[in-house]
Design an enzyme around this catalytic site. Sequence first.
Site, mmCIF file in Angstrom:
data_model
loop_
_atom_site.group_PDB
_atom_site.id
_atom_site.type_symbol
_atom_site.label_atom_id
_atom_site.label_comp_id
_atom_site.label_asym_id
_atom_site.label_seq_id
_atom_site.Cartn_x
_atom_site.Cartn_y
_atom_site.Cartn_z
ATOM 1 C CB SER A 68 -0.074 18.401 45.146
ATOM 2 O OG SER A 68 0.809 18.136 44.071
ATOM 3 C CB THR A 69 -2.724 17.195 41.273
ATOM 4 O OG1 THR A 69 -1.419 16.625 41.232
ATOM 5 C CG2 THR A 69 -3.333 17.189 39.880
ATOM 6 C CG HIS A 84 3.573 19.827 45.721
ATOM 7 N ND1 HIS A 84 2.967 18.595 45.839
ATOM 8 C CD2 HIS A 84 4.179 20.056 46.909
ATOM 9 C CE1 HIS A 84 3.209 18.094 47.040
ATOM 10 N NE2 HIS A 84 3.940 18.960 47.709
ATOM 11 C CG MET A 112 0.487 13.971 42.662
ATOM 12 S SD MET A 112 1.151 13.639 41.001
ATOM 13 C CE MET A 112 2.503 14.819 40.940
ATOM 14 C CG ASP A 136 4.469 16.901 50.751
ATOM 15 O OD1 ASP A 136 5.023 16.672 51.846
ATOM 16 O OD2 ASP A 136 4.562 17.992 50.155
#
Length: 342
Positions: free
Chosen positions: A165-166, A191, A284, A287
């Site tokens: 993600s991030t 994401h 973050m 998930d």
Amino acid sequence: MSDKIKVLVVDDSFLFRSYMMKELSVFDDIEVVGVAMDAEEARVKITELKPDVVTLDIEMPGMNGIDFLKTYLNEYRLPFIVVTSKPEYAFDAMSAGAIDFVNKSSMRTSDDGKNFIRKLVNRIRVAKSAKIRTLSEKSGLNPVVSRPVGISENNSGRIIALGASTGGTEALIEVVKRLPANSPPVVIVQHMPANFTKMYAARMNSCCPMNVKEAEDGDRLVNGQAIIAAGEFHLTLEKDARGYYVKSRRGEKVSGHCPSVDVLFESVARNAGKDAIGAILTGMGSDGAEGLLKMRNAGAYTIGQDEESCVVYGMPGVAYKIGAVMKQLPLNGIAEEILSKV
């Protein structure tokens, strides 16, 4: 002393700056300490106001946002969140050191606007404690190794599954570009909004030995190919008499996301079991942590990115805490570890 997150908004549109000030000021933990219309004003305001986070437009008069990052990130070492409607600019900005981006292209209704602000606020909160990687620090990563892997052309062997993600757009490239052209197939969830994943796949394809594409429902998995989940579509691994293929389907958010790393990893655990290798990278939230644990319990080999090399040690941190990670490694060691297991 205020514990609010101090935000500087940089955008050449007066209307958009005003909109951002109004909407962000609603949140109790955020304070918009100033606005700037271009790079020069941003430079002055950063020095004067000492913000915690900067939201950055790309297309501005004079120096654009990408050149601003390349020129000043090393000096300021601040988390910059790019606000743009153009994927190519977002990815260039991430390469230059921005930690995340938010898509502003679909703000046609009030609900669209609320959704945009919600996503931006979440990213601002994460950015406050994110690690900043400058271009010089990124260039210090280990050189790319593209050694051939001794595997057959049978596509029913090993499967590599990656989730992030991030900070993941750059982290995933660092891993995949170290996998050789005949690597076992790779399935990826990052994401990312719809309309951005196709360009991201093309960007990765241009710098990696493997062929990389955005997922289409029914894609067969073959050696030398990586498939990235399409934005707003869950990606799952399936298996039939011919081997592995993927499903790409719309669905409700899982673990707060669509696509979801948990959805992918759980399908890999179910259909590939001990023949899979999974790695969870910077991001973050949580998930992918439960999904990686299911992969480990099904006999897969599991890897987590370590805290020091993560932009945000959220997803891999949770995975490590719940026992999903068999080996924790810095980003530049993950591909080599994967290759040692195929």
